[in-house]
Design a protein around this motif. Structure first.
Motif, PDB file in Angstrom:
ATOM      1  N   SER A   1       0.739  -1.333  -0.034  1.00  0.00           N
ATOM      2  CA  SER A   1       0.129   0.067  -0.009  1.00  0.00           C
ATOM      3  C   SER A   1       0.902   1.347  -0.109  1.00  0.00           C
ATOM      4  O   SER A   1       0.565   2.245  -0.534  1.00  0.00           O
ATOM      5  N   THR A   2       1.717   1.165   0.745  1.00  0.00           N
ATOM      6  CA  THR A   2       2.921   2.203   0.873  1.00  0.00           C
ATOM      7  C   THR A   2       3.651   2.515  -0.509  1.00  0.00           C
ATOM      8  O   THR A   2       3.871   3.599  -1.145  1.00  0.00           O
ATOM      9  N   CYS A   3       3.994   1.274  -1.145  1.00  0.00           N
ATOM     10  CA  CYS A   3       4.875   1.496  -2.289  1.00  0.00           C
ATOM     11  C   CYS A   3       4.195   1.699  -3.650  1.00  0.00           C
ATOM     12  O   CYS A   3       4.700   2.473  -4.597  1.00  0.00           O
ATOM     13  N   VAL A   4       2.807   1.589  -3.800  1.00  0.00           N
ATOM     14  CA  VAL A   4       2.234   1.765  -5.018  1.00  0.00           C
ATOM     15  C   VAL A   4       1.859   3.413  -4.838  1.00  0.00           C
ATOM     16  O   VAL A   4       1.604   3.886  -6.069  1.00  0.00           O
ATOM     17  N   VAL A   5       1.998   4.105  -3.886  1.00  0.00           N
ATOM     18  CA  VAL A   5       1.695   5.528  -3.687  1.00  0.00           C
ATOM     19  C   VAL A   5       3.087   6.173  -3.958  1.00  0.00           C
ATOM     20  O   VAL A   5       3.465   7.059  -4.749  1.00  0.00           O
ATOM     21  N   LEU A   6       4.167   5.755  -3.311  1.00  0.00           N
ATOM     22  CA  LEU A   6       5.556   6.468  -3.176  1.00  0.00           C
ATOM     23  C   LEU A   6       6.665   5.671  -4.057  1.00  0.00           C
ATOM     24  O   LEU A   6       7.415   6.381  -4.582  1.00  0.00           O
TER      25      LEU A   6
ATOM     26  N   ALA B   1       5.907  -7.862  -5.080  1.00  0.00           N
ATOM     27  CA  ALA B   1       5.793  -7.848  -6.214  1.00  0.00           C
ATOM     28  C   ALA B   1       4.818  -8.802  -6.946  1.00  0.00           C
ATOM     29  O   ALA B   1       4.121  -8.595  -7.982  1.00  0.00           O
ATOM     30  N   ALA B   2       4.083  -9.783  -6.053  1.00  0.00           N
ATOM     31  CA  ALA B   2       3.008 -10.563  -6.656  1.00  0.00           C
ATOM     32  C   ALA B   2       1.856  -9.907  -6.805  1.00  0.00           C
ATOM     33  O   ALA B   2       1.051 -10.179  -7.647  1.00  0.00           O
ATOM     34  N   ILE B   3       1.686  -8.679  -5.944  1.00  0.00           N
ATOM     35  CA  ILE B   3       0.258  -8.300  -5.832  1.00  0.00           C
ATOM     36  C   ILE B   3       0.323  -6.798  -6.185  1.00  0.00           C
ATOM     37  O   ILE B   3      -0.720  -6.176  -6.175  1.00  0.00           O
ATOM     38  N   THR B   4       1.416  -6.217  -6.548  1.00  0.00           N
ATOM     39  CA  THR B   4       1.544  -4.928  -7.004  1.00  0.00           C
ATOM     40  C   THR B   4       2.410  -4.735  -8.356  1.00  0.00           C
ATOM     41  O   THR B   4       3.000  -5.661  -8.675  1.00  0.00           O
ATOM     42  N   LEU B   5       2.414  -3.510  -9.062  1.00  0.00           N
ATOM     43  CA  LEU B   5       3.477  -3.519 -10.167  1.00  0.00           C
ATOM     44  C   LEU B   5       4.469  -2.992  -9.725  1.00  0.00           C
ATOM     45  O   LEU B   5       5.607  -2.888 -10.619  1.00  0.00           O
ATOM     46  N   VAL B   6       4.862  -2.483  -8.589  1.00  0.00           N
ATOM     47  CA  VAL B   6       6.094  -2.051  -8.124  1.00  0.00           C
ATOM     48  C   VAL B   6       6.893  -3.136  -7.610  1.00  0.00           C
ATOM     49  O   VAL B   6       6.336  -4.085  -7.178  1.00  0.00           O
ATOM     50  N   ARG B   7       8.247  -3.125  -7.545  1.00  0.00           N
ATOM     51  CA  ARG B   7       9.153  -4.234  -7.144  1.00  0.00           C
ATOM     52  C   ARG B   7      10.364  -3.541  -6.307  1.00  0.00           C
ATOM     53  O   ARG B   7      11.445  -3.547  -6.609  1.00  0.00           O
TER      54      ARG B   7
END
Length: 391
Positions: A317-322, A350-356
């Motif tokens: 949740s944090t990483c898809v924003v920042l 990585a499995a549930i978002t587009l960011v890695r």
């Protein structure tokens, strides 16, 4: 317009040169005048004048000689440690730890005391500061700044504590009371933010301008570092990830001291103990349960997988924003999980978002909050002392 700037130019140049020389002395240790001249690009005459100026101001001192070729030995100079001191304080629910460092960053005094038998925060901090300075042999008048790391919110406008769940007697107005009591600049900072400062200075986030630190302990917190600077938010609440609404747990609608926030319910120390017990690793301490799972090897895998899935909800949740390149797991549980937990969290995100983002465990072994408090105080005091070297 240019004529109005010219009178200030020599003074500015002297200030910049003095600051550069002091930074070099801190980074590289004792240096001769000639070597300072080489490193700063100054002539021998200008470098000698610079050293004399800093000596007169009590900022550098002779510490020895360097044998050379013909002629007398060259004098070696270093930053005078006692020219200023700082004190960092880690304030917890049950204890206060204070440390005193000189301007070189060397920690020369440390005290620890319980807070269970007192309800006077001013008295607690006063005693800890005085004892830390005494242990260091530092006169209080040389202590230029005190930085206190506390749980909860710090108002970015006033600098005062606005909400500290674990410290019910710490309240608005306390900052002014401490400054008046100690007659020294006092600064509050969120404890997890200070842990991130320490991580950036000497931990897993060295030379990384953008990263987030996820703190998993009795409480859950987040520190955000953007462009090498902490992000506090308009009210100081940036990073209060414990309040993140997540699936699988009740979401309290009355945000009060008694309400247990959603993400906190999912991955705080109490939740970790419960899920560890369910996986066959009972322990009174959450970090101990995680360490036992890692020691167990394959048998501990399911527990670590479950913790990673839970943690990944907050991290993702944090990483898809920042979209930071790095996530550091810290706190007692984060440290206990080490690389085994960090790798699992990285895979889940990585499995549930587009960011890695790269997810790593803390690179610090202990007292990161205290280290961050000292670093924050030192940075400010060096700016004051080194930036005022030209009269």
């Amino acid at each position: 317009m240019s004529s109005t700037r010219l009178p200030g130019t020599p003074r500015l140049l002297r200030a910049l040169n003095d600051r550069a020389a002091l930074e070099l002395l801190l980074e590289q240790g004792p240096l001769t005048r000639a070597r300072l001249g080489e490193l700063t690009g100054l002539s021998k005459v200008t470098a000698s004048q610079l050293v004399e100026r800093l000596e007169e101001r009590g900022l550098v001192t002779r510490v020895g000689e360097q044998a050379g070729g013909r002629g007398p030995n060259a004098q070696l100079y270093a930053v005078r440690p006692g020219s200023a001191h700082v004190i960092g304080v880690d304030v917890g629910a049950d204890r206060v730890v204070a440390a005193c460092a000189d301007i070189t960053g060397a920690v020369i005094g440390r005290v620890e005391q319980s807070t269970r038998d007192t309800d006077d925060p001013v008295g607690v901090v006063h005693t800890a500061v005085v004892q830390a300075a005494s242990d260091a042999g530092a006169p209080l008048e040389t202590v230029r700044r005190i930085v206190l790391g506390t749980p909860g919110l710090v108002d970015p406008t006033t600098g005062d504590i606005t909400f500290a769940f674990n410290l019910p007697r710490w309240h608005r107005g306390l900052l002014a009371a401490l400054r008046d009591d100690l007659s020294t600049p006092v600064v509050f900072e969120n404890d997890v933010n200070l842990a991130a400062v320490a991580e950036a200075q000497s931990g897993a986030a060295r030379q990384v301008a953008d990263f987030v630190l996820v703190w998993v302990d009795a409480g859950v917190g987040l520190a955000i570092m953007l462009g090498g600077r902490l992000h506090h938010g308009s009210s100081g609440a940036a990073g209060e990830i414990g309040y993140l609404p997540v699936p699988g747990v009740p979401i309290p609608r009355d945000v009060s001291r008694r309400a247990k926030p959603a993400f906190q319910q999912l991955i705080g120390a109490e939740a970790v103990r419960v899920v560890a017990r369910e996986h066959g690793f009972p322990a009174d301490d959450a970090a101990a349960a995680v360490r036992a799972a890692i020691t167990a090897g394959t048998a501990g895998g399911p527990l670590l997988d479950e913790l990673a899935r839970r943690l990944a909800l907050g991290v993702a949740s944090t990483c898809v924003v920042l979209d930071p390149p790095l996530v550091v797991l810290a706190g007692e549980v984060g440290r206990a999980g080490g690389a085994a937990l960090a790798e699992r969290v990285q895979h889940e995100v990585a499995a549930i978002t587009l960011v890695r983002p790269r997810v790593v465990p803390t690179g610090l072994s202990e007292e990161s909050i205290l280290q961050g408090a000292l670093r924050t105080a030192l940075d400010a005091v060096r700016d004051e002392v080194f930036g005022s070297t030209v009269g």
